[in-house]
Design an enzyme around this catalytic site. Sequence first.
Site, PDB file in Angstrom:
ATOM      1  N   HIS A 118      48.751  39.731  34.973  1.00 51.34           N
ATOM      2  CA  HIS A 118      49.053  40.747  35.992  1.00 51.34           C
ATOM      3  C   HIS A 118      49.136  40.116  37.371  1.00 51.34           C
ATOM      4  O   HIS A 118      48.315  39.275  37.723  1.00 51.34           O
ATOM      5  CB  HIS A 118      47.948  41.807  36.031  1.00 51.34           C
ATOM      6  CG  HIS A 118      47.944  42.680  34.831  1.00 51.34           C
ATOM      7  ND1 HIS A 118      48.764  43.759  34.699  1.00 51.34           N
ATOM      8  CD2 HIS A 118      47.236  42.598  33.683  1.00 51.34           C
ATOM      9  CE1 HIS A 118      48.567  44.327  33.520  1.00 51.34           C
ATOM     10  NE2 HIS A 118      47.637  43.633  32.881  1.00 51.34           N
ATOM     11  N   TYR A 161      42.329  51.478  39.027  1.00 58.40           N
ATOM     12  CA  TYR A 161      41.046  52.056  39.433  1.00 58.40           C
ATOM     13  C   TYR A 161      41.339  53.378  40.142  1.00 58.40           C
ATOM     14  O   TYR A 161      42.097  53.392  41.129  1.00 58.40           O
ATOM     15  CB  TYR A 161      40.323  51.122  40.406  1.00 58.40           C
ATOM     16  CG  TYR A 161      39.915  49.786  39.812  1.00 58.40           C
ATOM     17  CD1 TYR A 161      38.617  49.568  39.357  1.00 58.40           C
ATOM     18  CD2 TYR A 161      40.833  48.732  39.703  1.00 58.40           C
ATOM     19  CE1 TYR A 161      38.246  48.341  38.821  1.00 58.40           C
ATOM     20  CE2 TYR A 161      40.466  47.502  39.161  1.00 58.40           C
ATOM     21  CZ  TYR A 161      39.165  47.320  38.719  1.00 58.40           C
ATOM     22  OH  TYR A 161      38.793  46.102  38.182  1.00 58.40           O
ATOM     23  N   PRO A 176      30.428  46.884  36.530  1.00 54.52           N
ATOM     24  CA  PRO A 176      31.729  46.362  36.103  1.00 54.52           C
ATOM     25  C   PRO A 176      32.881  46.621  37.089  1.00 54.52           C
ATOM     26  O   PRO A 176      33.964  46.054  36.929  1.00 54.52           O
ATOM     27  CB  PRO A 176      31.987  47.061  34.765  1.00 54.52           C
ATOM     28  CG  PRO A 176      31.033  48.194  34.699  1.00 54.52           C
ATOM     29  CD  PRO A 176      29.887  47.888  35.589  1.00 54.52           C
ATOM     30  N   LYS A 192      33.593  41.361  37.494  1.00 56.71           N
ATOM     31  CA  LYS A 192      33.096  40.038  37.862  1.00 56.71           C
ATOM     32  C   LYS A 192      32.101  39.406  36.873  1.00 56.71           C
ATOM     33  O   LYS A 192      31.888  38.200  36.903  1.00 56.71           O
ATOM     34  CB  LYS A 192      32.418  40.094  39.246  1.00 56.71           C
ATOM     35  CG  LYS A 192      33.383  40.346  40.382  1.00 56.71           C
ATOM     36  CD  LYS A 192      34.340  39.184  40.549  1.00 56.71           C
ATOM     37  CE  LYS A 192      35.465  39.481  41.487  1.00 56.71           C
ATOM     38  NZ  LYS A 192      36.669  38.709  41.249  1.00 56.71           N
ATOM     39  N   TYR A 216      39.231  39.733  44.487  1.00 57.12           N
ATOM     40  CA  TYR A 216      39.497  40.185  43.123  1.00 57.12           C
ATOM     41  C   TYR A 216      39.940  39.008  42.238  1.00 57.12           C
ATOM     42  O   TYR A 216      39.499  38.880  41.089  1.00 57.12           O
ATOM     43  CB  TYR A 216      40.562  41.285  43.123  1.00 57.12           C
ATOM     44  CG  TYR A 216      40.621  42.045  41.820  1.00 57.12           C
ATOM     45  CD1 TYR A 216      39.677  43.032  41.531  1.00 57.12           C
ATOM     46  CD2 TYR A 216      41.583  41.761  40.859  1.00 57.12           C
ATOM     47  CE1 TYR A 216      39.703  43.717  40.328  1.00 57.12           C
ATOM     48  CE2 TYR A 216      41.618  42.446  39.650  1.00 57.12           C
ATOM     49  CZ  TYR A 216      40.672  43.424  39.403  1.00 57.12           C
ATOM     50  OH  TYR A 216      40.685  44.101  38.202  1.00 57.12           O
TER      51      TYR A 216
END
Length: 394
Positions: free
Chosen positions: A75, A203, A295, A299, A387
Amino acid sequence: MVTHKTQIAIIGGGPAGLLLSHILHLNGIDSMVIERQSKAHVKGRIRAGVLEAGTVQLLRDVGLGDRMDREGMPHDGTSFTWENKPSLFIDVKKFTGKSFMAYGQTSITEDLYLQRERDNGQIICEASEVQIHDIDEKKPKVTFLADGQNHEVICDFIAGCDGFHGVSRQSIPTHLQRSFQRTYPFGWLGIMAEVPPYKDVLYGYHSEGFALASQRNPMLSRFYIQVDIQDKIKDWSDDRFWEALLRRLPNEVTKEIQTGPSIEKSIAPLRSFVSEPMQYKRLFLAGDSAHVVPPTGAKGLNLAVSDIYFLSRALIEVYKNNNFSHLENYSKTALARIWGAINLSWRLTKMLHTFPGEDPFDQQIRQSDYDLLLRSEELQRSLAVQYIGLPLNL
Ligand code: RFL
Ligand code: PHB
């Protein structure tokens, strides 16, 4: 008593322990993995799914990239949605030049077991009463019970890779440990379904609670929703799950989501936890045995991998060059990266979840966090950098 001799005794055969034994093997260092559960249990656990660029590269570098590159889903960015606000795609590739990979921890664990078996690695499963002895002596020991017999492993160093509930952390005298902790008043209900996944890792914030769309491969989807910490799996039929998930995401997303019967369903509590230092004499902690993150931000597994990168490098330096400096600094080196991830996952958790009992001030701050992110390329860049994960060789 069966006596074994090895260089590194590794407690815990999860991703951290197995990866350590594999990297040590590549460098001619002998180890033995001692795992409490059966192999089937360890391989059947469904957990993480998102791998940072550095994790992907490390797995390729140690010869574990083939299946990941075949079956994983790369991605270039991640999506955010928000009740009554525009959606946002954080273009991680544009900001960092790197992509991340959706590839399940279950598959990584399978790949690691297979590789260790091919290399005749020593893994003892279903070991009980695991105990650590003589940490401050030159030859520490691990004892345990397996196949109805007492075993002892005499070694040079012990790697405590036995997760949050393991014995390793408890073997460090409490007066030398400092721990830091946050618990959260909700859990994540996760399901796996054999349907084509939504295109992105997404998200979603909604006043009813957080929702997450993720994936494992082109025919396997992973979804999560925030639930009350007291909820039980039996309270959540598939229909109730899908209704809640679809209510929490905008129409442009839900029309692309395929639903289907769940093949797995579980509720995970959320916790931030760090225990310092991560070393005591000849014992070194790595992964969830030393730290846990919620979560949100994906990470946990990535931190376990970066700990193992630092620890394996330090042990290789000891055996190849008699250089102890990396090993002495292991805890300090690993913790710098860990606190970065603790910080990100805490901030994302606060921003994306509805907290019971929160007041209008808390809600305004949350909305403003997202509004700022929507407007500011600099904040988006900062999120992208965190991220994708800091480089391992920083
Ligand atoms: P593990 O995987 O817990 O493995 C520890 C192993 O030690 C064994 N053990 C013992 N063995 C011998 N003696 C004892 N006394 C023992 N006590 C325990 C256990 O049986 C086990 O096999 O720790 P490790 O290797 O440090 O790996 C950490 C990761 O598993 C964890 O951080 C991630 O799964 C967290 N996580 C995520 N991380 C990510 O990077 N990306 C994600 O997308 C992500 N999603 C998640 C997650 C964790 C979740 N749950 C269920 C906690 C999603 C979820 C829902
Ligand atoms: C997952 O796919 O399991 C997953 C993805 C992203 C997260 C956490 C878990 O932040």
